[in-house]
Design an enzyme around this catalytic site. Sequence first.
Site, PDB file in Angstrom:
ATOM      1  N   LYS A 179       2.069  -6.631  -7.260  1.00 27.09           N
ATOM      2  CA  LYS A 179       3.212  -7.311  -7.287  1.00 27.09           C
ATOM      3  C   LYS A 179       3.063  -8.546  -8.485  1.00 27.09           C
ATOM      4  O   LYS A 179       3.539  -9.601  -8.184  1.00 27.09           O
ATOM      5  CB  LYS A 179       3.594  -8.346  -5.990  1.00 27.09           C
ATOM      6  CG  LYS A 179       3.701  -7.061  -4.568  1.00 27.09           C
ATOM      7  CD  LYS A 179       4.223  -7.778  -3.469  1.00 27.09           C
ATOM      8  CE  LYS A 179       4.106  -6.798  -2.183  1.00 27.09           C
ATOM      9  NZ  LYS A 179       4.859  -7.294  -0.900  1.00 27.09           N
TER      10      LYS A 179
ATOM     11  N   THR B 103      -3.650   3.273   4.828  1.00 27.08           N
ATOM     12  CA  THR B 103      -4.124   2.743   6.278  1.00 27.08           C
ATOM     13  C   THR B 103      -3.429   1.427   6.391  1.00 27.08           C
ATOM     14  O   THR B 103      -2.983   0.669   5.553  1.00 27.08           O
ATOM     15  CB  THR B 103      -5.553   2.516   6.031  1.00 27.08           C
ATOM     16  OG1 THR B 103      -5.900   1.303   5.066  1.00 27.08           O
ATOM     17  CG2 THR B 103      -6.531   3.676   5.658  1.00 27.08           C
TER      18      THR B 103
ATOM     19  N   LYS C 242       0.862  -1.519   0.122  1.00 26.68           N
ATOM     20  CA  LYS C 242      -0.027  -0.119   0.139  1.00 26.68           C
ATOM     21  C   LYS C 242       0.791   1.505   0.106  1.00 26.68           C
ATOM     22  O   LYS C 242       0.660   2.113  -0.932  1.00 26.68           O
ATOM     23  CB  LYS C 242      -0.715  -0.038   1.379  1.00 26.68           C
ATOM     24  CG  LYS C 242      -2.015  -1.191   1.217  1.00 26.68           C
ATOM     25  CD  LYS C 242      -2.974  -1.107   2.477  1.00 26.68           C
ATOM     26  CE  LYS C 242      -2.096  -1.424   3.877  1.00 26.68           C
ATOM     27  NZ  LYS C 242      -1.447  -2.805   3.703  1.00 26.68           N
ATOM     28  N   SER C 243       1.718   1.346   0.993  1.00 21.82           N
ATOM     29  CA  SER C 243       2.659   2.471   0.926  1.00 21.82           C
ATOM     30  C   SER C 243       3.657   2.701  -0.418  1.00 21.82           C
ATOM     31  O   SER C 243       3.618   3.724  -0.749  1.00 21.82           O
ATOM     32  CB  SER C 243       3.415   2.530   2.223  1.00 21.82           C
ATOM     33  OG  SER C 243       2.837   2.378   3.335  1.00 21.82           O
TER      34      SER C 243
ATOM     35  N   ALA D 200     -17.158  -3.703  53.531  1.00 20.22           N
ATOM     36  CA  ALA D 200     -16.770  -2.404  53.981  1.00 20.22           C
ATOM     37  C   ALA D 200     -17.649  -1.899  55.147  1.00 20.22           C
ATOM     38  O   ALA D 200     -17.272  -1.138  55.998  1.00 20.22           O
ATOM     39  CB  ALA D 200     -16.740  -1.377  52.973  1.00 20.22           C
TER      40      ALA D 200
ATOM     41  N   SER E 172     -20.853  -1.039  43.425  1.00 17.06           N
ATOM     42  CA  SER E 172     -20.913  -0.177  42.345  1.00 17.06           C
ATOM     43  C   SER E 172     -19.603   0.420  41.971  1.00 17.06           C
ATOM     44  O   SER E 172     -19.104   1.379  42.430  1.00 17.06           O
ATOM     45  CB  SER E 172     -21.884   0.992  42.494  1.00 17.06           C
ATOM     46  OG  SER E 172     -21.365   1.569  43.892  1.00 17.06           O
TER      47      SER E 172
END
Length: 636
Positions: free
Chosen positions: A173, A118, A44-45, A479, A549
Amino acid sequence: MSAPLDPVYKTDALIAEDIDRYLDVHQHKTMLRFITCGSVDDGKSTLIGRLLYDSKMIFEDQLAALEADSKKVGTQGQELDFALLVDGLAAEREQGITIDVAYRFFATEKRKFIVADTPGHEQYTRNMVTGASTADLAVILVDARKGVLTQTRRHSYLAHLIGIRNIVLAVNKMDLVGYNREVFEKIVADYRAFASSIGITDFVALPISGFKGDNITTLSPNTPWHAGPTLMEHLETVEIDAAHDAAKPFRMAVQWVNRPNLDFRGFAGLISTGTVKPGDAIRVLPSGKTSTVSRIVTLDGDLKEAVAGQSVTLCLADEIDCSRGDVIAAADAPVQAADQFEAVIVWMDEQPMLPGRPYWLKLGTQTVSATVTEPKYQVNVNNMDHLAAKTLELNAIGSCNIATDRRIPFEPYGENRELGGFILIDKMTNATVGAGMIHFALRRSDNVHWQATDISREHHAALKNQKPAVVWLTGLSGAGKSTIANLVEKKLARMNRHTFLLDGDNVRHGLNKDLGFTAADRVENIRRVGEVAKLMTDAGLIVITAFISPFRAERDMVRGMMQPGEFFEVFIDTPLAEAERRDVKGLYKKARAGQLKNFTGIDSPYEAPAAPELRVDTTAMDAEEAAEAIVRMLVP
């Protein structure tokens, strides 16, 4: 286009005229945004570097640097390594891969281009989605030696999902397979079979070599069986969506209310589709208010007409409520507005999606709070099967329902990418965690409405002679939350206060008996309890809750459900060692033995409150003192 400039034989005035004419032609060229994608090492590059080089978009100093860098890395006898023009990160050059999205600009006689290179690695799929989000065309590269791979399918599916309808299958290629026509045609046949299964009905297949330059800008003698076009020829002539956007109904998302003085009020934004003229009837969504356009204002003066792609300020004939995030649309063809949708989501975060957790949803210029349901299914990109899923992991793609905290204007993504595409943002970190495409509004969003009642929440509270409140006790297991909560309710009862206690264990016997202790189930557990607590405050009650929570996001979600000043977060601060020493229920012992998974403090995190209304240090005060402190906070 004019002939090349010749300053020797032309006067300064003629030279200036040629320059103006050249700039005008260049300014009015169409713009094509495209991406290159595919699997790792498909070239790609190198292809983009070749396009930049062949289009003469490399400066002399860049060319000199490229020659020097190419000698350092070695290029199999090739003079220039074109990939180095795009792979700018040090890590990319070291590894020979693309990691980030690289954007490059170039132009030819016929068109201007912005290309996004990309990454091919699966772990960087989210970067590919970013690059594809604004593209008109996708060049899907396939290594002629390897054929169609998983990433080829993944990127093709994503490109189609994101709305890219112009697909180029570039079999790269070809020089390494001797420009074999049979190899090329087999790859094209394999890709066509897959493409048809995901809805890609048309694509252009090209045999190329970015390394050698075959069929990039000129037809190659090495592929006499390919009659054309070249890649550049196709890029210069392919029809893009901009022409179609102008033919659609008018839509403009309001980005800014322009009010420089009392004599001017306009609404600025980018026109996504359609055209608008002074005198056109418009409708503002979601309010539905109507008016007509009185002026179209730009920096260069008023316009008689504005089209898709232009940024303008619209002035309206009537003073109607319109603000950032609203959409101005053609009055006779308005956009939809809803608060519940079906959407496809691409998850882009290392942490999995938590159904029920509130995220920021940004769509166009509007940002709202939204929750996502458990996925209906996850997509297997290899065969398009729909897989059962409880959540979405990094790079996963799934179908989910989304509910927003208010009605928002939108259009299905297939009709309007700007008003149908959104991102999800984590409220705690502000990181973008997902991208999505709205399919349609759920019918229930139109069928379910708030029913007005005559007895208000204020009336309920006045009958009880108290102010509604939610006292939210949070802390580790052991707790002392339940003990303290029970004492608080007893003290308030002796003061003739109307209360109700919601305890974590108790609600799991009924309301939440279907939930486990995974992170996603914990989120849903707290969401349901929050909704119940909200209804109880509407009834004028003081609600006391005792829940571990563990996540700040969910506690903040419940706070957001309540009226200002009615939510009191109380952190029962007991060190893990002390809570484990108590271990009244034997849960820590089971967790340490591996018999109890997802136990807070052991193999599941607890996020302590950053700024609670009250912190109770149980190493410094007993339960009775803690309860007294909470009551004093509620009833000074």
